[in-house]
Write a protein that holds these residues in place. Structure first.
Motif, PDB file in Angstrom:
ATOM      1  N   LEU A 117      37.964   3.090  55.974  1.00 28.19           N
ATOM      2  CA  LEU A 117      37.991   1.696  55.528  1.00 28.19           C
ATOM      3  C   LEU A 117      38.542   0.787  56.618  1.00 28.19           C
ATOM      4  O   LEU A 117      38.996  -0.328  56.330  1.00 28.19           O
ATOM      5  CB  LEU A 117      38.848   1.570  54.258  1.00 28.19           C
ATOM      6  N   GLU A 118      38.501   1.247  57.854  1.00 26.89           N
ATOM      7  CA  GLU A 118      39.105   0.509  58.973  1.00 26.89           C
ATOM      8  C   GLU A 118      38.546  -0.909  59.092  1.00 26.89           C
ATOM      9  O   GLU A 118      39.256  -1.833  59.502  1.00 26.89           O
ATOM     10  CB  GLU A 118      38.878   1.261  60.281  1.00 26.89           C
ATOM     11  N   HIS A 119      37.289  -1.104  58.742  1.00 29.82           N
ATOM     12  CA  HIS A 119      36.660  -2.418  58.881  1.00 29.82           C
ATOM     13  C   HIS A 119      37.266  -3.455  57.944  1.00 29.82           C
ATOM     14  O   HIS A 119      37.040  -4.662  58.122  1.00 29.82           O
ATOM     15  CB  HIS A 119      35.155  -2.307  58.620  1.00 29.82           C
ATOM     16  N   LEU A 148      44.947   1.039  53.743  1.00 30.77           N
ATOM     17  CA  LEU A 148      45.426   2.276  54.368  1.00 30.77           C
ATOM     18  C   LEU A 148      45.757   3.346  53.329  1.00 30.77           C
ATOM     19  O   LEU A 148      45.502   4.541  53.552  1.00 30.77           O
ATOM     20  CB  LEU A 148      46.649   1.974  55.231  1.00 30.77           C
ATOM     21  N   LEU A 149      46.321   2.928  52.209  1.00 31.35           N
ATOM     22  CA  LEU A 149      46.634   3.887  51.145  1.00 31.35           C
ATOM     23  C   LEU A 149      45.360   4.493  50.550  1.00 31.35           C
ATOM     24  O   LEU A 149      45.272   5.712  50.349  1.00 31.35           O
ATOM     25  CB  LEU A 149      47.458   3.211  50.058  1.00 31.35           C
ATOM     26  N   LYS A 150      44.384   3.656  50.273  1.00 29.83           N
ATOM     27  CA  LYS A 150      43.124   4.157  49.709  1.00 29.83           C
ATOM     28  C   LYS A 150      42.392   5.034  50.719  1.00 29.83           C
ATOM     29  O   LYS A 150      41.753   6.032  50.356  1.00 29.83           O
ATOM     30  CB  LYS A 150      42.248   2.980  49.274  1.00 29.83           C
ATOM     31  N   GLN A 151      42.501   4.658  51.968  1.00 36.63           N
ATOM     32  CA  GLN A 151      41.883   5.456  53.025  1.00 36.63           C
ATOM     33  C   GLN A 151      42.519   6.841  53.083  1.00 36.63           C
ATOM     34  O   GLN A 151      41.833   7.846  53.274  1.00 36.63           O
ATOM     35  CB  GLN A 151      42.056   4.725  54.365  1.00 36.63           C
ATOM     36  N   LYS A 152      43.838   6.886  52.883  1.00 40.19           N
ATOM     37  CA  LYS A 152      44.548   8.169  52.934  1.00 40.19           C
ATOM     38  C   LYS A 152      44.211   9.050  51.736  1.00 40.19           C
ATOM     39  O   LYS A 152      43.849  10.218  51.908  1.00 40.19           O
ATOM     40  CB  LYS A 152      46.053   7.927  52.993  1.00 40.19           C
ATOM     41  N   PRO A 185      44.077  -8.007  61.113  1.00 47.36           N
ATOM     42  CA  PRO A 185      45.193  -7.965  62.067  1.00 47.36           C
ATOM     43  C   PRO A 185      46.034  -9.241  62.072  1.00 47.36           C
ATOM     44  O   PRO A 185      46.181  -9.918  63.094  1.00 47.36           O
ATOM     45  CB  PRO A 185      44.484  -7.748  63.405  1.00 47.36           C
ATOM     46  N   ILE A 186      46.577  -9.584  60.921  1.00 46.41           N
ATOM     47  CA  ILE A 186      47.434 -10.757  60.790  1.00 46.41           C
ATOM     48  C   ILE A 186      48.729 -10.327  60.119  1.00 46.41           C
ATOM     49  O   ILE A 186      48.712  -9.604  59.130  1.00 46.41           O
ATOM     50  CB  ILE A 186      46.751 -11.864  59.958  1.00 46.41           C
ATOM     51  N   GLY A 187      49.855 -10.780  60.679  1.00 48.08           N
ATOM     52  CA  GLY A 187      51.138 -10.475  60.064  1.00 48.08           C
ATOM     53  C   GLY A 187      52.177 -10.047  61.077  1.00 48.08           C
ATOM     54  O   GLY A 187      51.852  -9.620  62.193  1.00 48.08           O
ATOM     55  N   LYS A 188      53.431 -10.159  60.685  1.00 48.36           N
ATOM     56  CA  LYS A 188      54.532  -9.727  61.545  1.00 48.36           C
ATOM     57  C   LYS A 188      54.490  -8.215  61.726  1.00 48.36           C
ATOM     58  O   LYS A 188      54.847  -7.683  62.781  1.00 48.36           O
ATOM     59  CB  LYS A 188      55.862 -10.145  60.917  1.00 48.36           C
ATOM     60  N   GLU A 189      54.054  -7.513  60.694  1.00 47.24           N
ATOM     61  CA  GLU A 189      53.987  -6.057  60.719  1.00 47.24           C
ATOM     62  C   GLU A 189      52.671  -5.621  61.374  1.00 47.24           C
ATOM     63  O   GLU A 189      51.600  -5.964  60.884  1.00 47.24           O
ATOM     64  CB  GLU A 189      54.074  -5.479  59.309  1.00 47.24           C
ATOM     65  N   SER A 190      52.753  -4.883  62.457  1.00 47.35           N
ATOM     66  CA  SER A 190      51.536  -4.418  63.125  1.00 47.35           C
ATOM     67  C   SER A 190      50.826  -3.390  62.254  1.00 47.35           C
ATOM     68  O   SER A 190      51.445  -2.700  61.431  1.00 47.35           O
ATOM     69  CB  SER A 190      51.884  -3.786  64.478  1.00 47.35           C
ATOM     70  N   ILE A 191      49.532  -3.290  62.442  1.00 46.88           N
ATOM     71  CA  ILE A 191      48.761  -2.313  61.680  1.00 46.88           C
ATOM     72  C   ILE A 191      49.225  -0.892  62.019  1.00 46.88           C
ATOM     73  O   ILE A 191      49.262  -0.019  61.144  1.00 46.88           O
ATOM     74  CB  ILE A 191      47.256  -2.489  61.946  1.00 46.88           C
ATOM     75  N   SER A 192      49.632  -0.668  63.259  1.00 47.09           N
ATOM     76  CA  SER A 192      50.103   0.667  63.640  1.00 47.09           C
ATOM     77  C   SER A 192      51.382   1.035  62.892  1.00 47.09           C
ATOM     78  O   SER A 192      51.548   2.195  62.471  1.00 47.09           O
ATOM     79  CB  SER A 192      50.341   0.745  65.145  1.00 47.09           C
ATOM     80  N   SER A 193      52.284   0.073  62.688  1.00 45.24           N
ATOM     81  CA  SER A 193      53.517   0.368  61.947  1.00 45.24           C
ATOM     82  C   SER A 193      53.220   0.589  60.469  1.00 45.24           C
ATOM     83  O   SER A 193      53.837   1.451  59.824  1.00 45.24           O
ATOM     84  CB  SER A 193      54.536  -0.768  62.124  1.00 45.24           C
TER      85      SER A 193
END
Length: 334
Positions: free
Chosen positions: A110-112, A100-104, A116-124
Motif C-alpha cells: 500500500l506504499e502508494h 502501514l498497519l494494514k500493509q503489515k 510524506p507530510i508531517g513532523k514524523e518521518s515515514i521511516s520512523s
C-alpha cells in the motif's frame, strides 16, 4: 512559550497571505475553457507542474500535495513551536499509520497511499509499526499502534485499525491543544471532536448500531463526555438536540435539529464543522501575537488546495461551473 515569540513568523505569514488565491482567481479558473484553461490560471503561481504531463495523467494530487508539503516544511523550520503545525499534520501521520498497519497485517503493498507530510518521518512510523516501539515518536502514537496490533492479533478486525487511529488522533491533538493553551485553538479542537462525534452518532443511529459500538468508535477527547453523548443518543433526537444546542457553537446546528425528519444528514455536519472553523480562523488571523495567524494560514492553504482540486476534477469531467462553485469550501478573506 510567550506569544510574542511568534512576531517574526507572523510577519512572514502576512507576506505569504498575499500569494493566496483570491475569489477572483478562483472565478477565473471556474470560467476557464476546460481543463487546459484552468491550468493556465495556475501558471506563474506557487503551484509548479508540467502541463503536458498533467493533461495526460490527470494526476492533480501530485503537484498539489508537493505544494502542501513545501508549505509545511517551511513552517516547521520557522514556527517557534512545531506542535502548532501538528494540529494539521497529525492527520497525515495517523493516515500513514493506518496504511502501514494494514500493509503489515494483510501483507499487501500500500506504499502508494502514503503521504510524506508531517513532523514524523515515514521511516520512523514504519519502524514503530514494525517494532511497536520508538524513541522519537510521541507516547500517544506508540500506544495507538500497540493497541491496534494487539486488537488485530486477538480479533483480526481490520476495521478496528481505523477506529484506533481515529480516536488516538483526536487524543493527540487534544493533548497538543492543552499544551498550547490557546483559547481559539481549544475551540477549534472542541468543534472538530464534538461534531465528528455527532456525525458518528448520527451514522450509528441510522445503521442501528449498539451502545457498545458507539462506545468503541467515539472519541473521549471532546468537550462533551462520551458517556453523556451515548446516553443522549439512546433517548433520541430531542435529547441530542438539547445536548448540542447548549454548546457555544449551537447556532450552527439549528438547521440540523429543526429538520422534521426522524433521521439526520451526517453530510450536513461535515459542512458545518468547516463553517465553524472558518469563522474561528477569520477571528484568529487578526491576532497580533500568538500562533493563530500561522494556524489560520495553514487552514487557508489546505482549503485553497481542496478548491483547486475540485475545480480541476470538475473541468476534467465537464461539470457545470455553478455546480463546482456550490461545492467549494470557504475562500480565505471572503
Amino acid at each position: 512559550m510567550h506569544d510574542t515569540e511568534y512576531k517574526g513568523i507572523n510577519t512572514q505569514i502576512r507576506v505569504a497571505e498575499t500569494r493566496l488565491f483570491t475569489r477572483d482567481d478562483f472565478e477565473k479558473m471556474l470560467r476557464a475553457e476546460g481543463l487546459r484553461g484552468a491550468l493556465d490560471v495556475l501558471k506563474g503561481t506557487d503551484y509548479y507542474f508540467d502541463e503536458q504531463e498533467v493533461l495526460h495523467t490527470k494526476n492533480f494530487d501530485q503537484f498539489l500535495m508537493t505544494r502542501l508539503q513545501t508549505v509545511y516544511n517551511e513552517l516547521f523550520q520557522t514556527t517557534p513551536n512545531s506542535e502548532v503545525i501538528q494540529i494539521y499534520t497529525l492527520r497525515y501521520s495517523y493516515h500513514n499509520l493506518k496504511v502501514l498497519l494494514k500493509q503489515k497485517v494483510k501483507e499487501i503493498d500500500l506504499e502508494h497511499l502514503l503521504i510524506p507530510i508531517g513532523k514524523e518521518s515515514i521511516s520512523s512510523l514504519r519502524n514503530l509499526v514494525k517494532t511497536e516501539q520508538s524513541e522519537v515518536l510521541d507516547p500517544i502514537m506508540i500506544e495507538a499502534v500497540q493497541l491496534a496490533l494487539d486488537d488485530y492479533q486477538t480479533f483480526e478486525r481490520i476495521e478496528a485499525i481505523d477506529v484506533f487511529m481515529d480516536t488516538y488522533y483526536y487524543k493527540h491533538i487534544r493533548a497538543i491543544a492543552d499544551e498550547l493553551d490557546n483559547p481559539t485553538i481549544s475551540k477549534v479542537v472542541d468543534v472538530m471532536i464534538d461534531l465528528d462525534n455527532l456525525s458518528t452518532v448520527i451514522r450509528s443511529l441510522n445503521q442501528n448500531k449498539s451502545r457498545s459500538f458507539m462506545h468503541t468508535v467515539l472519541s473521549s477527547s471532546g468537550s462533551i463526555p462520551k458517556q453523556t453523548l451515548i446516553d443522549a443518543a439512546d433517548q433520541g433526537k430531542a435529547a441530542l438536540s438539547e445536548l448540542y444546542l447548549s454548546q457555544p457553537y449551537a447556532k450552527y446546528l439549528n438547521e440540523v435539529f429543526s429538520d422534521s425528519r426522524s433521521d439526520f444528514n451526517p453530510m450536513m455536519i461535515d459542512l458545518i464543522i468547516e463553517e465553524i472553523i472558518n469563522e474561528l480562523m477569520d477571528e484568529g488571523k487578526y491576532q497580533a501575537f500568538g500562533p493563530m495567524p500561522v494556524v489560520a494560514y495553514i487552514f487557508a492553504v489546505e482549503r485553497e488546495i481542496t478548491n483547486i482540486r475540485l475545480i480541476l476534477v470538475g473541468k476534467d469531467n465537464q461539470i457545470n461551473e455553478d455546480i463546482i462553485r456550490e461545492r467549494m469550501r470557504p475562500i480565505y478573506g471572503s
